[in-house]
Enzyme design. Structure first.
Site, mmCIF file in Angstrom:
data_model
loop_
_atom_site.group_PDB
_atom_site.id
_atom_site.type_symbol
_atom_site.label_atom_id
_atom_site.label_comp_id
_atom_site.label_asym_id
_atom_site.label_seq_id
_atom_site.Cartn_x
_atom_site.Cartn_y
_atom_site.Cartn_z
ATOM 1 N N ASN A 4 0.173 1.435 15.373
ATOM 2 C CA ASN A 4 0.179 0.925 14.002
ATOM 3 C C ASN A 4 0.515 2.082 13.067
ATOM 4 O O ASN A 4 0.260 3.249 13.384
ATOM 5 C CB ASN A 4 -1.219 0.381 13.667
ATOM 6 C CG ASN A 4 -1.322 -0.140 12.246
ATOM 7 O OD1 ASN A 4 -0.446 -0.862 11.763
ATOM 8 N ND2 ASN A 4 -2.388 0.236 11.545
ATOM 9 N N GLU A 6 6.428 7.438 5.682
ATOM 10 C CA GLU A 6 6.220 6.475 6.770
ATOM 11 C C GLU A 6 7.531 6.207 7.506
ATOM 12 O O GLU A 6 7.572 6.111 8.733
ATOM 13 C CB GLU A 6 5.667 5.149 6.230
ATOM 14 C CG GLU A 6 4.259 5.223 5.685
ATOM 15 C CD GLU A 6 3.745 3.856 5.244
ATOM 16 O OE1 GLU A 6 3.965 2.866 5.958
ATOM 17 O OE2 GLU A 6 3.122 3.784 4.163
ATOM 18 N N ASN A 40 9.268 -0.592 7.101
ATOM 19 C CA ASN A 40 9.064 0.218 8.315
ATOM 20 C C ASN A 40 9.837 -0.365 9.497
ATOM 21 O O ASN A 40 10.355 0.387 10.332
ATOM 22 C CB ASN A 40 7.575 0.340 8.637
ATOM 23 C CG ASN A 40 6.922 1.431 7.821
ATOM 24 O OD1 ASN A 40 7.192 2.622 8.027
ATOM 25 N ND2 ASN A 40 6.076 1.055 6.874
ATOM 26 N N LEU A 59 -6.448 -8.349 14.728
ATOM 27 C CA LEU A 59 -6.221 -8.811 16.104
ATOM 28 C C LEU A 59 -7.549 -8.860 16.854
ATOM 29 O O LEU A 59 -8.442 -8.039 16.605
ATOM 30 C CB LEU A 59 -5.238 -7.862 16.799
ATOM 31 C CG LEU A 59 -3.835 -7.874 16.170
ATOM 32 C CD1 LEU A 59 -3.038 -6.650 16.585
ATOM 33 C CD2 LEU A 59 -3.099 -9.162 16.548
ATOM 34 N N HIS A 70 -0.397 3.332 9.167
ATOM 35 C CA HIS A 70 -1.353 3.066 8.093
ATOM 36 C C HIS A 70 -1.119 4.090 6.982
ATOM 37 O O HIS A 70 -0.940 5.278 7.254
ATOM 38 C CB HIS A 70 -2.786 3.175 8.631
ATOM 39 C CG HIS A 70 -3.823 2.864 7.599
ATOM 40 N ND1 HIS A 70 -4.105 1.566 7.206
ATOM 41 C CD2 HIS A 70 -4.632 3.669 6.867
ATOM 42 C CE1 HIS A 70 -5.053 1.596 6.282
ATOM 43 N NE2 HIS A 70 -5.387 2.857 6.050
ATOM 44 N N MET A 109 -0.461 -7.813 8.740
ATOM 45 C CA MET A 109 -1.721 -7.851 7.986
ATOM 46 C C MET A 109 -2.721 -8.861 8.546
ATOM 47 O O MET A 109 -3.509 -9.444 7.799
ATOM 48 C CB MET A 109 -1.432 -8.116 6.502
ATOM 49 C CG MET A 109 -0.482 -7.101 5.868
ATOM 50 S SD MET A 109 -0.909 -5.365 6.193
ATOM 51 C CE MET A 109 -2.014 -5.048 4.826
HETATM 52 C C1 GAR Z 1 3.087 0.046 4.757
HETATM 53 O O1 GAR Z 1 2.731 0.932 3.728
HETATM 54 C C2 GAR Z 1 2.098 0.161 5.894
HETATM 55 O O2 GAR Z 1 1.646 1.468 6.120
HETATM 56 C C3 GAR Z 1 0.988 -0.726 5.408
HETATM 57 O O3 GAR Z 1 1.639 -1.831 4.829
HETATM 58 C C4 GAR Z 1 2.908 -1.398 4.332
HETATM 59 C C5 GAR Z 1 3.955 -2.302 4.932
HETATM 60 O O4 GAR Z 1 5.192 -2.038 4.333
HETATM 61 N N1 GAR Z 1 0.123 -1.123 6.474
HETATM 62 C C6 GAR Z 1 -1.182 -1.251 6.340
HETATM 63 O O5 GAR Z 1 -1.775 -1.077 5.293
HETATM 64 C C7 GAR Z 1 -1.920 -1.637 7.605
HETATM 65 N N2 GAR Z 1 -3.313 -1.357 7.499
HETATM 66 P P1 GAR Z 1 6.525 -2.566 5.021
HETATM 67 O O6 GAR Z 1 6.329 -4.065 5.268
HETATM 68 O O7 GAR Z 1 7.588 -2.318 3.986
HETATM 69 O O8 GAR Z 1 6.742 -1.809 6.289
#
Ligand code: GAR
Length: 215
Positions: A113, A180, A20, A99, A115, A96
């Site tokens: 954020n 995303e 992301n 906060l 999600h 992850m």
């Molecule tokens: C993504 O799918 C994001 O939505 C999720 O972690 C992944 C990170 O991928 N976030 C969560 O679950 C937060 N609660 P990335 O490091 O490749 O962006």
């Protein structure tokens, strides 16, 4: 010195892969994108996502949570790094760590954020596995403002993806992740253009674009 740009200043927080972050970096490379990334912070030294930023010359900083005695100390270090880079909007991108309420209050209305679920369904870890276990037919992702409640806060944008009969967690996660990567830059653009207002627990968006995914 003349002001060279009116782009909003982003700080991106990551913990791992950083796909992301990469999508945001790519968006920011577009001349007409109304934001730029001033700093990328990671709580893990080995986060592969740091490479995406380094490759395009965006400053990175590792703030290892294990080197702080408590969450307040860690969050204070994050805050100092963000303020030091004149960050206007914090983007959590696969960050992850929980906060503290104090940090969330400091950055309220200035921190978002992404999600991998259609919130308020499937908060917390392994959202895609939760969706599969619940047997939902439509999954997706959400960009939302961050409040102290985990994965709570006013929703900016959502995108929907079908859950197919043969899906396992990896297949569904990949389908959602592709969304995303489109949704996060779209949400940042709307905010940076000043088109998003928080109204209590909801967002009101001027010129809401048609939804991505199932529409
Ligand atoms: C993504 O799918 C994001 O939505 C999720 O972690 C992944 C990170 O991928 N976030 C969560 O679950 C937060 N609660 P990335 O490091 O490749 O962006």
């Amino acid at each position: 010195m003349a002001r060279l740009s009116r782009k909003r200043t982003l700080g991106v927080l990551i913990s791992g892969r950083g796909s992301n972050l990469k999508a945001l970096l790519d968006a920011c490379a577009e001349p007409d994108f109304p934001a730029r990334i001033a700093v990328v912070l990671s709580n893990r030294a080995g986060a592969p996502g740091l490479e995406h930023a380094a490759r395009v010359g965006v400053p990175t900083q590792v703030i290892d949570h294990r080197t702080y005695p408590d969450r307040d100390g860690f969050d204070a270090a994050l805050d100092a790094a963000l303020c030091g880079a004149d960050v206007e909007l914090v983007c959590l991108a696969g960050f992850m760590r929980l906060l503290t309420p104090g940090f969330c209050a400091t950055w309220a209305g200035r921190m978002i954020n992404i999600h991998p679920s259609l919130l308020p369904a499937f908060k917390g870890l392994n959202a895609q596995a939760q969706a599969l276990a619940a047997g939902v037919r439509i999954a997706g992702c959400t960009v939302h403002y961050v409040r102290a409640e985990t994965d709570g806060g006013p929703i900016v944008l959502q995108a929907a993806a079908p859950v197919l009969p043969a899906d396992d967690e990896a297949a569904l996660s990949a389908r959602i992740l592709a969304l995303e990567h489109r949704l996060y830059p779209q949400a940042v653009r709307l905010i940076a253009e000043g088109r998003v207002k928080i109204d209590g627990g909801r967002c009101i968006i001027e010129g809401l674009p048609p939804p991505l995914g199932l529409a």
